[in-house]
Design an enzyme around this catalytic site. Structure first.
Site, PDB file in Angstrom:
ATOM      1  N   GLU A  93      36.197  54.643  39.278  1.00 11.62           N
ATOM      2  CA  GLU A  93      34.975  54.966  38.543  1.00 11.62           C
ATOM      3  C   GLU A  93      34.122  55.965  39.329  1.00 11.62           C
ATOM      4  O   GLU A  93      33.916  55.808  40.534  1.00 11.62           O
ATOM      5  CB  GLU A  93      34.175  53.688  38.266  1.00 11.62           C
TER       6      GLU A  93
ATOM      7  N   ARG B 127      41.839  45.735  37.933  1.00 11.45           N
ATOM      8  CA  ARG B 127      42.273  44.927  36.779  1.00 11.45           C
ATOM      9  C   ARG B 127      42.365  45.834  35.560  1.00 11.45           C
ATOM     10  O   ARG B 127      42.007  47.007  35.628  1.00 11.45           O
ATOM     11  CB  ARG B 127      41.249  43.822  36.512  1.00 11.45           C
TER      12      ARG B 127
END
Length: 449
Positions: free
Chosen positions: A275, A292
């Protein structure tokens, strides 16, 4: 390949994993709490085991009960979905010790990337650009004041073990810092059992852009393009789209290479997300890594044609990636709206209750990931998200038109939802022009509520 997989989760992600397993010829085991006895994932799985009471601490977060259910049913692997135990390094380690495959990265990677200040240090060592901030954790408000003076206001105080928007405070002046630091620290302790804090420079009006990556046990790592997750409320994503409306081929190549570099630096194996925050000058900075599957993974699947859940399972079974970076082609545009049982006009107050009637949208390029059905009683115990509405169009304008149409068809009676709120976002001029940042909802409150 595994014969049987236990899904240590609930709701739409459990249904999503069961569907992927069924297509792969793999048997599934659902686990459920006492209040989820009638849940869709329980009805869809080949087997189901009750693992405890309604509160997550006694059921979906109960590692011993989940491991016991896995051994009892003879499942060889556990898919953790997202949330709950999906980024719990202790649980991943426990699986390994019990000779159960955890479908995700190893415990050490989860622990390193889950600790935000540790992740920052590792990314800096790997040469990945990070937001200016503290090099380690900060323990006291006095330390925070010193670091803020060095970094320069505004700053963001963040919990090292944070997630979901908790343990975060934006501080614009020295006078605000002490109280903000202590409040965030207390909140982090309650939410995560860990009040370790760090601090970053606050980037004004950034875009939140993440890159989906896949890594196998042979050291192959690729990215599958980006998702723009800037439409947020209190650091919680509301609507996501892929690709980002501001992305250029040059910037995608540059950011994608950095994302792959970041994943390789920690020997990443599984599906994961790097991110970034992107500022007004299109400079980008590593923010965190999610180890995940993400809630918003379907929009990447729509533009790449790659099933990310199946890839996770194959990687966990030791299979190598079947494609290289050159094979990844982004086709068209996808948008996802998170449909929550909540009332936006009442401060997004959760709205549990019984669904008396529902009509799900359909048609070309429309996908629903959901676990609700007519007569289902949504419990007040868990997250309010009840469905994800995903559309795929030939371009962004086409995807927006499809989403408007699909939202108009989506009917859920008996509870309040944010469907109308999502509709208003789609009709907003700034959104339609792709001209938005993480402050979009806050700055458009007059028209969205």
């Amino acid at each position: 390949m595994f014969n049987k997989i236990l899904i240590a989760n609930r709701g739409e992600i459990a249904v999503r994993v069961i569907r992927a397993c069924r297509e792969m010829g793999i048997q599934t085991v659902a686990v459920y709490s006492e209040v989820d006895r009638e849940a869709l994932h329980v009805q869809m799985a080949d087997e189901a085991v009750c693992i405890g009471p309604g509160k997550a601490q006694g059921s979906y977060l109960n590692m011993e009960n989940i491991i016991s259910a896995t051994v009892l049913t003879g499942a060889q692997a556990i898919h953790p979905g997202f949330g709950f135990l999906s980024e719990n390094s202790k649980f991943a380690q426990m699986c390994e010790e019990c000779n159960i495959t955890f479908i995700g990265p190893d415990g050490e990677t989860i622990e390193n990337m889950g600790n935000k200040s540790k992740a920052r240090e590792m990314m800096m060592e790997a040469g990945v650009p990070v937001i200016p901030g503290t090099e380690g954790s900060i323990d006291t408000a006095a330390d925070a004041l010193k670091e803020a003076d060095r970094i320069g206001y505004p700053v963001m105080v963040k919990a090292s073990a944070g997630g979901g928007g908790r343990g975060i405070r934006i501080v614009r002046t020295k006078e605000e810092l002490k109280k903000a630091f202590e409040t965030a620290k207390t909140e982090a302790k309650v939410a995560f059992g860990d009040d370790t804090m760090y601090m970053e420079k606050f980037i004004e009006k950034p875009r939140h852009i993440e890159f989906q990556i896949l890594g196998d046990a042979n050291g192959n790592v690729i990215h599958l393009g980006e998702r723009d997750c800037s439409i947020q409320r209190r650091n919680q994503k509301v609507l996501e789209e892929a690709p980002s409306p501001v992305m250029t081929e040059e910037l995608r190549k540059k950011m994608g290479e950095v994302a792959v570099k970041a994943a390789k630096s920690v020997n990443y194996k599984s599906a994961g997300t790097i991110e970034f925050l992107v500022d007004k000058n299109f400079d980008f900075y590593f923010m965190e890594m999610n180890t995940r599957i993400q809630v918003e993974h379907p929009i990447t699947e729509m533009i790449t044609g790659i099933d990310l859940i199946k890839e996770q399972i194959k990687i966990a079974a030791g299979e190598a990636l079947e494609f290289s970076q050159e094979d990844i082609k982004l086709q068209g545009h996808a948008i996802e709206c998170r449909i929550n049982a909540e009332n936006p006009k009442k401060g997004f107050m959760p709205s549990p209750g019984t669904i008396t009637m529902e009509h799900l949208p359909g048609g070309s390029g429309v996908r629903i990931d959901s676990s609700i059905y007519q007569g289902y009683k949504i419990p007040p115990t868990y997250d309010s998200m009840v469905a994800k509405l995903i559309v795929h169009g030939k371009d962004r304008a086409d995807a927006i038109s499809k989403m408007k149409r699909a939202l108009g068809e989506f009917i859920v009676d008996g509870i309040d939802t944010n469907i109308e709120f999502q509709h208003k976002i789609l009709f907003n001029n700034s959104f339609q022009e792709g001209n938005y940042d993480t402050g979009f909802i806050q700055s458009n409150e007059n028209t969205l509520f």
